[in-house]
Design a protein around this motif. Structure first.
Motif, PDB file in Angstrom:
ATOM      1  N   SER A 188       9.086  -2.362  15.899  1.00 19.38           N
ATOM      2  CA  SER A 188       9.042  -0.902  15.942  1.00 19.38           C
ATOM      3  C   SER A 188       7.597  -0.424  15.788  1.00 19.38           C
ATOM      4  CB  SER A 188       9.966  -0.280  14.904  1.00 19.38           C
ATOM      5  OG  SER A 188       9.717  -0.834  13.654  1.00 19.38           O
ATOM      6  N   VAL A 189       6.790  -1.195  15.030  1.00 17.68           N
ATOM      7  CA  VAL A 189       5.360  -0.854  14.917  1.00 17.68           C
ATOM      8  C   VAL A 189       4.694  -0.977  16.289  1.00 17.68           C
ATOM      9  CG1 VAL A 189       3.141  -1.594  13.952  1.00 17.68           C
ATOM     10  CG2 VAL A 189       5.147  -1.466  12.491  1.00 17.68           C
ATOM     11  N   ILE A 190       5.043  -2.042  17.033  1.00 15.69           N
ATOM     12  CA  ILE A 190       4.459  -2.231  18.376  1.00 15.69           C
ATOM     13  C   ILE A 190       4.820  -1.045  19.256  1.00 15.69           C
ATOM     14  CG2 ILE A 190       4.458  -3.597  20.487  1.00 15.69           C
ATOM     15  CD1 ILE A 190       5.287  -5.969  19.020  1.00 15.69           C
TER      16      ILE A 190
ATOM     17  N   ALA B 246      -3.204  -1.362  20.931  1.00 19.26           N
ATOM     18  CA  ALA B 246      -1.798  -1.561  21.300  1.00 19.26           C
ATOM     19  C   ALA B 246      -1.574  -2.968  21.854  1.00 19.26           C
ATOM     20  CB  ALA B 246      -1.381  -0.508  22.321  1.00 19.26           C
TER      21      ALA B 246
ATOM     22  N   LEU C  45       2.038 -10.083  17.947  1.00 20.90           N
ATOM     23  CA  LEU C  45       3.409 -10.199  17.468  1.00 20.90           C
ATOM     24  C   LEU C  45       4.282 -11.008  18.421  1.00 20.90           C
ATOM     25  CD1 LEU C  45       3.956  -6.780  15.716  1.00 20.90           C
ATOM     26  CD2 LEU C  45       3.183  -8.943  14.806  1.00 20.90           C
TER      27      LEU C  45
ATOM     28  N   ILE D 230       5.644   1.971  18.515  1.00 24.90           N
ATOM     29  CA  ILE D 230       4.950   3.208  18.133  1.00 24.90           C
ATOM     30  C   ILE D 230       3.490   3.133  18.587  1.00 24.90           C
ATOM     31  CG2 ILE D 230       4.122   4.554  16.151  1.00 24.90           C
ATOM     32  CD1 ILE D 230       6.801   3.720  14.757  1.00 24.90           C
ATOM     33  N   ALA D 231       2.855   1.965  18.371  1.00 26.02           N
ATOM     34  CA  ALA D 231       1.446   1.810  18.782  1.00 26.02           C
ATOM     35  C   ALA D 231       1.298   2.011  20.285  1.00 26.02           C
ATOM     36  CB  ALA D 231       0.941   0.431  18.385  1.00 26.02           C
TER      37      ALA D 231
ATOM     38  N   GLN E 272      11.173  -8.744  11.580  1.00 27.55           N
ATOM     39  CA  GLN E 272      10.732  -8.695  12.983  1.00 27.55           C
ATOM     40  C   GLN E 272      11.046  -7.342  13.604  1.00 27.55           C
ATOM     41  OE1 GLN E 272      12.572 -12.139  14.727  1.00 27.55           O
ATOM     42  NE2 GLN E 272      10.615 -13.174  14.860  1.00 27.55           N
TER      43      GLN E 272
ATOM     44  N   VAL F 242      -1.873  -5.685  19.125  1.00 26.43           N
ATOM     45  CA  VAL F 242      -0.660  -5.754  18.297  1.00 26.43           C
ATOM     46  C   VAL F 242       0.465  -6.423  19.083  1.00 26.43           C
ATOM     47  CG1 VAL F 242       1.109  -4.371  17.147  1.00 26.43           C
ATOM     48  CG2 VAL F 242      -1.289  -3.752  16.911  1.00 26.43           C
TER      49      VAL F 242
ATOM     50  N   LEU G 279      11.130  -4.540  12.153  1.00 24.94           N
ATOM     51  CA  LEU G 279      10.124  -3.594  11.662  1.00 24.94           C
ATOM     52  C   LEU G 279       8.818  -3.767  12.443  1.00 24.94           C
ATOM     53  CD1 LEU G 279       9.256  -1.548   9.426  1.00 24.94           C
ATOM     54  CD2 LEU G 279       8.448  -3.512   8.137  1.00 24.94           C
ATOM     55  N   LEU G 280       8.425  -5.039  12.645  1.00 28.14           N
ATOM     56  CA  LEU G 280       7.170  -5.293  13.360  1.00 28.14           C
ATOM     57  C   LEU G 280       7.252  -4.775  14.798  1.00 28.14           C
ATOM     58  CD1 LEU G 280       6.411  -8.888  12.071  1.00 28.14           C
ATOM     59  CD2 LEU G 280       5.325  -6.770  11.400  1.00 28.14           C
TER      60      LEU G 280
END
Lengths: 389, 223
Positions: A258-260, A28, A35, A262-263, A253, A31, A255-256
Motif C-alpha cells: 500500500s506504501v508503494i 516511486a 519491495l 501511494i508513492a 507485505q 520503492v 502494508l508495504l
C-alpha cells in the motif's frame, strides 16, 4: 536537431521543476523495485532455508500452534516436550529414513537471545551433508564440548579451543569446532550433544522436536498421517511451515504494497501537474509550431516524449538508488516484518528491472495522454490566442 | 494580369465573447496575385489580423471559401490544412515566437522537423547569410535584439520554401529604423518572386507594398 533533442531542451528550460519531477518518479520506482525484489528474494530465501534443513517434516508436541511450530526451526522455543518413547514410535514407521531428536533452549546474554540446539551429530551430518567444520565435531557421548555457527563466532569473537561457562550451572564447555558459513540460520546457533544439552538445562529425557527425513517424498502425506496417530505428536511439514511464515509476513507485505501504491499515485499526480503547467506555459509555442507545419500528432508526440524522458530518467535514477541502497532497504524491511530468513533478501533480477522500466513507460504514457490530446485538438489560432485554463 | 495565389469569397468570421456576438469579418472578397506584395491596414479591431489568419488557414471561417493556388480549402480537416500550410505558407508573428532553448540556426530549421525534410545545411547557411544572421547562428534568442529575432522568425518562415509569406504586425515590437529594415527585407523577398501579405498599423511602411487594403469594422473600405 530531432524531436528527442527538442523535447530534452524543452525540459531543461525549467530544470529545477524537471529535476523535482524526476526525483518523484525515482522515489516511486526505487520503492517499487526494492519491495518487488524483496518479495521475490524473501520467498526464494525462505524456500532455500527450509530446503537447507535437509528434513521433510517436524514432529512436535500436540497442541503446539502451527505458528510456534514453524518458528521452532528458527530457534523458537515451546514449553511442551516429546519423550524418547515418542521417538521410538516414530522410528518404527516405515519409510522414515532419519528421525533425529532435538532439544532447543534459549538463553539471554547481554539482553540478546542465544539459541542452543541439542542434537545427535551423526544424524545431523547425514541431514546436512554440506556442513563443514573448522576444528572438529563433538561425539554424541561427549560432554563439555560444542560447535558454534560462523556468524555467532564472529559476533562473539569465539575461537576453537575457547572454554565458555554454559547454562545455569556454569558448566565449562569447550568450543571444539566452528561451522563454515552455511548462509542460513545455522550460522547463529550453539550446537551441543543432545544428552549434554539435556543435562545442562535440566531437561533430561525431554525433546523439543523430532526432525524427520523420508526415503521417498511421495510418501510424505501418508507418513504424516501415520505420525499423527501417535497420541503426543503433531506433524508440521515444510510446506506448512512455509505457508505459515508467508501468512505471518502477509499483513506486513500488504502494508508495504500500500506504501508503494501511494508513492506511485503521488508521483503520477506530480507528473501530470508538471506536464499541465508546462503545456499551459507553452500553448502559444505549440500554436506557432502548428502554424509552421506541426500536426496535432507532432505536438502530442513532443509532449509524450518529454514525459517519457522524465519517467525513464526517474526510472534510471530510482533503479540506481534501489540497487545501491538495497542493504539499507533490506535492514528496514527486516525490522518491520515478523520473520525473515538469512542470506541476501534483495535480489537483482533483470525481469524486475524490466517490470520497473515498463511501469515507468506506462506511467509516462498515462500521464501525458490528457495534455497531449488537449493540445493536439487546438487549432493554431486557438493555441496562440489564449493560454489554456 | 497576375495569376491568383489566394482568393477568398464571402469570407466572414464571428465568435461569441461572453453574451456578445462579435462579427470580426463580414462577407469579404479578396484575391492576391502571385508575386504580389499586399499590406492590410486598419485600426485595432478592424478585422485585419482575423483576415490574415483566415487566409493563412490558421482558423476556419464562419462562412465563405478560400482557395490557395487554385485548391479549394473549405471543408478540409486540420490534418489536411497542416499539409497545405506546410507546403505553401510561411508565417511571421509580432511576438516572434522563437523557442528560447533553440539556437538561431535551430529555430530556423524547426519547420523542417515537422515537414520531415532533411536539413540542407548550405540552404540554412544561405538563409542566415541573406538575413545577416550568420554570426548569430549559435546564439539563443535572449541574446538577440528585436530586429534580429524578427529576422530569425522570417528565416523560419522561409525554410520550407513557401509560395507566400503572411506577416501579422511584424514590426509592431520594433523601433522605426529596425522596422524599416524588415520592410526592406520583405521588399527584396518580393522582388525575388515571393508573394507577401503583411498586416500593419504603420501607414508609411504599408505604402511600400504594391497594394494597400484598408479595413474598418470587419469590411474592406478601400483596395
Amino acid at each position: 536537431m530531432n524531436i528527442f533533442s527538442l523535447a530534452a531542451k524543452n525540459l531543461m528550460r525549467r530544470h529545477v521543476r524537471t529535476g523535482l519531477t524526476v526525483a518523484g518518479v525515482a522515489i516511486a520506482i526505487a520503492v517499487l523495485f526494492s519491495l518487488l525484489s524483496f518479495n521475490a528474494g524473501y520467498e526464494r530465501q525462505l524456500g532455500g532455508e527450509l530446503n537447507s534443513l535437509g528434513i521433510h517434516m517436524l514432529a512436535v508436541p500436540k497442541g503446539c500452534p502451527y505458528e510456534a511450530a514453524s518458528l521452532i526451526i528458527h530457534g523458537g522455543v515451546i514449553p511442551k516436550y516429546l519423550s524418547y518413547s515418542d521417538l521410538e514410535q516414530v522410528r518404527k514407521i516405515d519409510g522414515i529414513e532419519i528421525a533425529s531428536p532435538m532439544l532447543l533452549h534459549q538463553f539471554f546474554k547481554d539482553d540478546k537471545p542465544h539459541i542452543v540446539y541439542g542434537i545427535n551429530i551423526e544424524e545431523q551430518k547425514a541431514l546436512k551433508p554440506w556442513w563443514k567444520v573448522e576444528g572438529r565435531y563433538f561425539r554424541d557421548d561427549e560432554t563439555g564440548a560444542m560447535v558454534v555457527g560462523r556468524s555467532l563466532a564472529e559476533k562473539e569473537n569465539l575461537k576453537v579451543g575457547q572454554v565458555l561457562d554454559f547454562g545455569p550451572g556454569k558448566v565449562p564447555t569447550t568450543i571444539v569446532g566452528i561451522l563454515e558459513r552455511t548462509g542460513n540460520q545455522d550460522d547463529e546457533f550453539h550446537f551441543l550433544p543432545l544428552a549434554a544439552a539435556q543435562h545442562i538445562f535440566g531437561k533430561e529425557g525431554q525433546l523439543t522436536t523430532i526432525a524427520i527425513k523420508v526415503d521417498d517424498i511421495s510418501k510424505i502425506s501418508a507418513i504424516s498421517k501415520k505420525l499423527e496417530q501417535i497420541p503426543d505428536i503433531q506433524v508440521v511439514t515444510m510446506t506448512q511451515v512455509m505457508g505459515t511464515i508467508m501468512n505471518l509476513v502477509g499483513s506486513a507485505q500488504a502494508l508495504l504494497f500500500s506504501v508503494i501504491i501511494i508513492a506511485l499515485f503521488i508521483s503520477a499526480v506530480g507528473i501530470i501537474n508538471t506536464l499541465i503547467m508546462s503545456v499551459n506555459e507553452r500553448t502559444r509555442e505549440f500554436g506557432m509550431m502548428k502554424a509552421v507545419g506541426a500536426s496535432g500528432w507532432d505536438v502530442s508526440r513532443l509532449i509524450v516524449i518529454e514525459t517519457l524522458i522524465i519517467t525513464l530518467a526517474g526510472c534510471a535514477v530510482g533503479l540506481t538508488v534501489a540497487l545501491g541502497g538495497s542493504k539499507l532497504v533490506e535492514g528496514f524491511v527486516r525490522g518491520v516484518i515478523p520473520y525473515s530468513p538469512g542470506g541476501e533478501l534483495i535480489s537483482i533480477d533483470p525481469f524486475l528491472i524490466l517490470v520497473c522500466i515498463g511501469f515507468a513507460l506506462a506511467i509516462g504514457l498515462l500521464c501525458s495522454i490528457y495534455p497531449a490530446i488537449r493540445c493536439a485538438r487546438l487549432t493554431p489560432m486557438e493555441a496562440m490566442r489564449s493560454d489554456l485554463e | 494580369m497576375r495569376d491568383t495565389i489566394i482568393a477568398a469569397r464571402g469570407l466572414s468570421k464571428s465568435y461569441r465573447r461572453g453574451s456578445e456576438n462579435v462579427h470580426a469579418l463580414r462577407a469579404t472578397d479578396l484575391s492576391v496575385g502571385k508575386g504580389e506584395f499586399v499590406s492590410i491596414v486598419g485600426p485595432s479591431g478592424s478585422g485585419k489580423s482575423t483576415l490574415l489568419h483566415l487566409l493563412g488557414l490558421l482558423e476556419t471561417p464562419s462562412s465563405g471559401r478560400i482557395s490557395l493556388q487554385g485548391r479549394e480549402t473549405s471543408g478540409l480537416k486540420e490534418r489536411d490544412l497542416v499539409k497545405v500550410r506546410r507546403g505553401s505558407i510561411g508565417f511571421v508573428f509580432q511576438q516572434f515566437l522563437l523557442l528560447p532553448t533553440l539556437t538561431v540556426e535551430e529555430n530556423i530549421e524547426l519547420p523542417l522537423l515537422f515537414s520531415r525534410k532533411s536539413v540542407n545545411k548550405d540552404r540554412i547557411a544561405g538563409i542566415m547569410e541573406m538575413l545577416e544572421l550568420t554570426h548569430r547562428a549559435r546564439h539563443l534568442p535572449h541574446q538577440l535584439s528585436g530586429g534580429e529575432m524578427q529576422r530569425v522568425s522570417i528565416g523560419r518562415a522561409l525554410v520550407n520554401e513557401p509560395r507566400i509569406i503572411m506577416a501579422d504586425e511584424p514590426t509592431g515590437n520594433l523601433d522605426t529604423a529596425t522596422a524599416d529594415k524588415i520592410y526592406s527585407l520583405f521588399k527584396r523577398l518580393n522582388e525575388g518572386g515571393l508573394s507577401l501579405i503583411v498586416v500593419t498599423h504603420n501607414m508609411e511602411l504599408a505604402g511600400r507594398a504594391d497594394r494597400v487594403i484598408r479595413l474598418r469594422d470587419g469590411q474592406i473600405i478601400s483596395d
